[in-house]
Write a protein that holds these residues in place. Structure first.
Motif, mmCIF file in Angstrom:
data_model
loop_
_atom_site.group_PDB
_atom_site.id
_atom_site.type_symbol
_atom_site.label_atom_id
_atom_site.label_comp_id
_atom_site.label_asym_id
_atom_site.label_seq_id
_atom_site.Cartn_x
_atom_site.Cartn_y
_atom_site.Cartn_z
ATOM 1 N N TYR A 36 0.850 -1.180 0.000
ATOM 2 C CA TYR A 36 0.000 0.000 0.000
ATOM 3 C C TYR A 36 0.890 1.235 0.000
ATOM 4 N N GLN A 38 0.810 5.244 1.177
ATOM 5 C CA GLN A 38 0.056 6.148 2.054
ATOM 6 C C GLN A 38 0.698 7.526 2.019
ATOM 7 N N ARG A 41 -1.321 11.649 6.198
ATOM 8 C CA ARG A 41 -2.664 11.840 6.749
ATOM 9 C C ARG A 41 -3.779 11.412 5.799
ATOM 10 N N LYS A 42 -3.472 10.425 4.936
ATOM 11 C CA LYS A 42 -4.478 9.864 4.035
ATOM 12 C C LYS A 42 -4.606 8.366 4.293
ATOM 13 N N GLY A 43 -5.588 7.745 3.634
ATOM 14 C CA GLY A 43 -5.765 6.315 3.770
ATOM 15 C C GLY A 43 -4.790 5.535 2.906
ATOM 16 N N PRO A 44 -4.444 4.292 3.299
ATOM 17 C CA PRO A 44 -3.587 3.450 2.463
ATOM 18 C C PRO A 44 -4.256 3.151 1.115
ATOM 19 N N LEU A 46 -4.088 0.747 -2.207
ATOM 20 C CA LEU A 46 -3.548 -0.533 -2.638
ATOM 21 C C LEU A 46 -2.772 -0.379 -3.948
ATOM 22 N N TYR A 49 -0.865 -6.669 -5.171
ATOM 23 C CA TYR A 49 -1.462 -7.765 -4.423
ATOM 24 C C TYR A 49 -0.935 -9.059 -5.028
ATOM 25 N N LEU A 88 3.644 0.787 2.741
ATOM 26 C CA LEU A 88 3.301 -0.189 3.769
ATOM 27 C C LEU A 88 3.194 -1.571 3.142
ATOM 28 N N ASN A 95 -7.494 -15.116 1.759
ATOM 29 C CA ASN A 95 -7.918 -14.012 0.921
ATOM 30 C C ASN A 95 -9.118 -13.280 1.485
ATOM 31 N N MET A 99 -7.905 -10.603 8.431
ATOM 32 C CA MET A 99 -7.216 -9.409 8.882
ATOM 33 C C MET A 99 -5.878 -9.238 8.184
ATOM 34 N N LEU A 100 -5.514 -8.002 7.941
ATOM 35 C CA LEU A 100 -4.193 -7.687 7.416
ATOM 36 C C LEU A 100 -3.271 -7.332 8.571
ATOM 37 N N PHE A 102 0.159 -5.364 9.172
ATOM 38 C CA PHE A 102 0.955 -4.358 8.469
ATOM 39 C C PHE A 102 2.359 -4.247 9.040
ATOM 40 N N GLY A 103 3.297 -3.882 8.157
ATOM 41 C CA GLY A 103 4.581 -3.389 8.614
ATOM 42 C C GLY A 103 4.441 -1.929 9.008
ATOM 43 N N GLY A 104 5.509 -1.401 9.576
ATOM 44 C CA GLY A 104 5.468 -0.034 10.063
ATOM 45 C C GLY A 104 5.585 1.019 8.977
#
Lengths: 112, 109
Positions: A36, A38, A41-44, A46, A49, A88, A95, A99-100, A102-104
């Protein structure tokens, strides 16, 4: 050991460079791998995949998964200043509906 | 291109108050999720929802949290009695391949 690890950066490259972003993980049960992007201050958003080991290419982006090493990579060719963001990695056991984890995130800066 | 939307974009509340965060997932998606991201930290899973019930939840998702799909389009996250540590960015996602909304920034004072 953290479940998913990512070098936080920042990674600074000149425009046009090839960028390599990486994650390592500890749980061999992960089967699905995502990248992802990012912006601040926005959403991830995609980007890529992939399922299990192998490569996947989409335009300037290539995702690689090496399950034997528990290591995934995202390569960005001909990097642009607009690629400057936090990248990220995320992964899941299956699939649908899982839950995903995430890395930092790695912060990338592409300088004109 | 269809996208996940979230309202409000920002919410400021007093500790102990209830908040409801709203999401409109992509219309033909069947899976819905909430995640949160405390400033400077990782994105963390809260809950997933399928077929009108919770399919998975994390340890963070305790009795103070609930989710609901009150109609065919909205998906909500309720925090019953907010704590200071609930201050974070809350993201809704939808789909088997998870597409994220822009987030709601919650600040608890």
């Amino acid at each position: 050991q953290k479940e998913v690890e990512q070098d936080p950066g920042p990674l600074s490259v000149p425009e046009g460079a090839i960028v390599s972003l990486n994650c390592t993980y500890s749980n061999s049960a992960f089967q699905y791998f995502m990248w992802y992007r990012q912006y601040s201050r926005k959403g991830p958003e995609l980007l890529m995949y992939t399922y299990s080991s192998g490569n996947k290419e989409d335009g300037r982006f290539t995702a690689q998964v090496d399950k034997s090493s528990k290591y995934i990579s995202l390569f960005i060719r001909d990097s642009q200043p607009s690629d400057s963001a936090t990248y990220l990695c995320a992964m899941s056991y299956n699939n649908a509906g899982n839950m995903l984890t995430f890395g930092g995130g790695t912060r990338l800066m592409v300088k004109p | 291109e269809p996208e996940v939307t979230q309202t409000p974009s920002h919410q400021v509340t007093q500790m102990g108050q209830e908040v409801i965060l709203r999401c409109v997932p992509i219309s033909n998606h069947l899976y819905f999720y909430w995640y949160r991201q405390i400033l400077g930290q990782k994105v963390e899973f809260l809950v997933s929802f399928y077929n009108n019930e919770i399919s998975e939840k994390s340890e963070i998702f305790d009795d103070q949290f609930s989710v609901e799909r009150p109609d065919g389009s909205n998906f909500t996250l309720k925090i019953r009695s907010t704590k200071l540590e609930d201050s974070a960015m809350y993201f809704c996602a939808s789909g088997e391949t998870q597409y994220f909304g822009p987030g709601t920034r919650l600040l608890v004072l």
